[in-house]
Design an enzyme around this catalytic site. Structure first.
Site, PDB file in Angstrom:
ATOM      1  N   CYS A   1      27.293  -7.620 -17.624  1.00 11.39           N
ATOM      2  CA  CYS A   1      25.987  -7.047 -17.304  1.00 11.39           C
ATOM      3  C   CYS A   1      26.160  -5.540 -17.272  1.00 11.39           C
ATOM      4  O   CYS A   1      26.986  -5.033 -16.503  1.00 11.39           O
ATOM      5  CB  CYS A   1      25.503  -7.570 -15.948  1.00 11.39           C
ATOM      6  SG  CYS A   1      24.029  -6.752 -15.306  1.00 11.39           S
TER       7      CYS A   1
ATOM      8  N   CYS B   1      21.925  -4.085 -22.963  1.00 12.02           N
ATOM      9  CA  CYS B   1      21.853  -5.050 -21.860  1.00 12.02           C
ATOM     10  C   CYS B   1      22.266  -6.382 -22.457  1.00 12.02           C
ATOM     11  O   CYS B   1      21.867  -6.710 -23.589  1.00 12.02           O
ATOM     12  CB  CYS B   1      20.430  -5.116 -21.301  1.00 12.02           C
ATOM     13  SG  CYS B   1      20.115  -6.526 -20.201  1.00 12.02           S
TER      14      CYS B   1
END
Length: 258
Positions: free
Chosen positions: A73, A183
């Site tokens: 992440c 992302c």
């Protein structure tokens, strides 16, 4: 220890894109995938909240006996990876937007980085851009809507394509050579990006380089699994093992698609 699992952490489905790459490069390893769906999305939370969520998740996986960790992440990496490395001695690899290869690929044309709002606010991201963007060609755009779509399990071009194009309506795409999916949720939609964008734009993410780096660290530590008994994956949803067949099907489908 060689037979222990590699932990993967994300706020939701996004880290599956990195786990999928790990399965290609490290097929003999065992894995724990921790989706913190109780707190998704991270990208719109405060730094303090994300820091706490990450340490809760990692402490849980450490209790399961992991030998390495991928913070799959970008937002969690920017907030917590330094502190994680200070606390734990096993290899810890984070994510960062693939800005350097994008700039190198661009031949002077512009680069557009998509990321979460929190990632784009962090000093870590701006230091990265400053370090590699000598010609000042990098632009960036927060795209939390894609995280929301992924976590709502909306993956079809008919609904996602218009969202992408609406986001880009004020950009002259002729000026761009490379888009960076900054992302881990975003590569789920890589094929849709490629379908709706002009053909001259390359779409890249950092998954492959992240896993290569993980492999190098594990080789140095001598902890690669050589037993031939790997390939097992356990999925957890904010500390609760996922055993629901329908939910497991979603994770396995995404692994096959990414």
């Amino acid at each position: 220890m060689k037979n222990d699992s590699i932990g993967f952490l994300d706020s939701g489905f996004g880290g599956i894109t990195v786990l999928s790459e790990a399965l290609r490069q490290l097929p003999d390893e065992n894995y724990i995938y921790y989706a913190d769906n109780e707190h998704v999305p991270y990208g719109t939370k405060t730094k303090e909240e994300v820091h706490n969520f990450v340490f809760q998740a990692v402490d849980f996986m450490v209790g399961k006996g992991i030998k390495a960790l991928v913070v799959a992440c970008n937002t969690a990496t920017s907030i917590a990876v330094r502190d994680l490395r200070n606390k734990y001695s096993f290899p810890i690899v984070g994510m960062e937007p693939a800005v350097k290869p994008a700039v190198e690929n661009g031949n002077g044309k512009r680069v557009l980085v998509f990321a979460t709002p929190l990632t784009l606010k962090e000093e870590k991201f701006h230091n990265l851009v400053q370090r590699v963007d000598h010609e000042h060609v990098v632009d960036y755009l927060a795209f939390p809507e894609l995280v929301e779509l992924a976590e709502s399990m909306i993956f079809d071009r008919e609904r996602v394509g218009p969202v992408i194009m609406e986001k880009l309506k004020e950009y002259d795409l002729n000026n761009y050579k490379t888009f960076v999916l900054g992302c881990t949720h975003f590569p789920i939609y890589k094929n849709i990006f490629k379908l709706v964008l002009p053909g001259h734009i390359d779409v890249i993410d950092g998954s492959s380089g992240t896993v290569r780096y993980l492999k190098c660290l594990m080789e140095e530590k001598g902890i690669l699994n050589t037993s031939g008994k790997g390939g097992h994956i356990e999925f957890f949803d904010s500390g609760v093992r996922i055993i629901n067949e329908e939910r497991l099907k979603i994770f396995k489908w995404l692994l096959a698609e990414c």
